[in-house]
Scaffold this motif. Structure first.
Motif, PDB file in Angstrom:
ATOM      1  N   ASP A 199      -3.894  10.789   0.956  1.00  0.00           N
ATOM      2  CA  ASP A 199      -2.605  10.115   1.088  1.00  0.00           C
ATOM      3  C   ASP A 199      -1.470  11.113   1.290  1.00  0.00           C
ATOM      4  O   ASP A 199      -0.439  10.780   1.851  1.00  0.00           O
ATOM      5  CB  ASP A 199      -2.309   9.274  -0.159  1.00  0.00           C
ATOM      6  CG  ASP A 199      -3.146   8.010  -0.213  1.00  0.00           C
ATOM      7  OD1 ASP A 199      -3.790   7.681   0.795  1.00  0.00           O
ATOM      8  OD2 ASP A 199      -3.151   7.364  -1.271  1.00  0.00           O
ATOM      9  N   ASN A 239      -1.156   1.809  -6.252  1.00  0.00           N
ATOM     10  CA  ASN A 239      -2.067   2.453  -5.300  1.00  0.00           C
ATOM     11  C   ASN A 239      -2.550   3.811  -5.805  1.00  0.00           C
ATOM     12  O   ASN A 239      -3.764   4.015  -5.965  1.00  0.00           O
ATOM     13  CB  ASN A 239      -1.395   2.562  -3.932  1.00  0.00           C
ATOM     14  CG  ASN A 239      -2.290   3.161  -2.885  1.00  0.00           C
ATOM     15  OD1 ASN A 239      -3.501   3.065  -2.961  1.00  0.00           O
ATOM     16  ND2 ASN A 239      -1.689   3.777  -1.899  1.00  0.00           N
ATOM     17  N   TYR A 270       0.830  -1.210   0.000  1.00  0.00           N
ATOM     18  CA  TYR A 270       0.000   0.000   0.000  1.00  0.00           C
ATOM     19  C   TYR A 270       0.860   1.255   0.000  1.00  0.00           C
ATOM     20  O   TYR A 270       0.544   2.247  -0.664  1.00  0.00           O
ATOM     21  CB  TYR A 270      -0.930  -0.014   1.222  1.00  0.00           C
ATOM     22  CG  TYR A 270      -1.879   1.159   1.256  1.00  0.00           C
ATOM     23  CD1 TYR A 270      -3.068   1.127   0.540  1.00  0.00           C
ATOM     24  CD2 TYR A 270      -1.589   2.301   1.988  1.00  0.00           C
ATOM     25  CE1 TYR A 270      -3.950   2.191   0.552  1.00  0.00           C
ATOM     26  CE2 TYR A 270      -2.467   3.375   2.004  1.00  0.00           C
ATOM     27  CZ  TYR A 270      -3.636   3.312   1.286  1.00  0.00           C
ATOM     28  OH  TYR A 270      -4.504   4.377   1.299  1.00  0.00           O
TER      29      TYR A 270
END
Length: 114
Positions: free
Chosen positions: A67, A13, A7
């Motif tokens: 993120d 991702n 990840y």
């Protein structure tokens, strides 16, 4: 762990997150076109699906940005909640319309399902 499935380090991702965003935008455009072409219940459903796909696109955008900036994590949850409420509304509207159509064609004979 296989590097491509990690990840934190996999290029897949962010790519998948951007792909989801692009697919929601494509869906929004298709529902917008349907809204222009059709009327009646199809226009209503297309409008709700358009708004739902825009909510999905915003949720995907916030997920991607989350993120990098943790302050954007809340946006994904809020727009996903809006998306699920819209999808539930659409399901209820379509179910009600299907029941109405079924009542029109019932003859009183044969298999009756509720």
């Amino acid at each position: 762990m296989i590097e491509i499935l990690s990840y934190d380090t996999s290029v897949m991702n962010p790519f998948i997150k951007l792909l989801v965003f692009v697919f929601f935008i494509i869906a929004a455009w298709l529902f917008y076109r349907c809204r222009q072409v059709y009327g009646g219940i199809l226009r209503q459903v297309s409008t709700l699906l358009l708004v739902g796909s825009l909510a999905g696109a915003l949720a995907a955008a916030f997920r991607f940005q989350g993120d990098f900036y943790t302050q954007y994590k809340w946006g994904e949850s809020v727009f996903d909640l809006a998306l699920v409420i819209l999808m539930l509304s659409i399901a209820l509207i379509i179910r009600a319309k299907m029941k109405d159509v079924t009542r029109l064609f019932e003859s009183g004979e044969g298999d009756e399902r509720q």
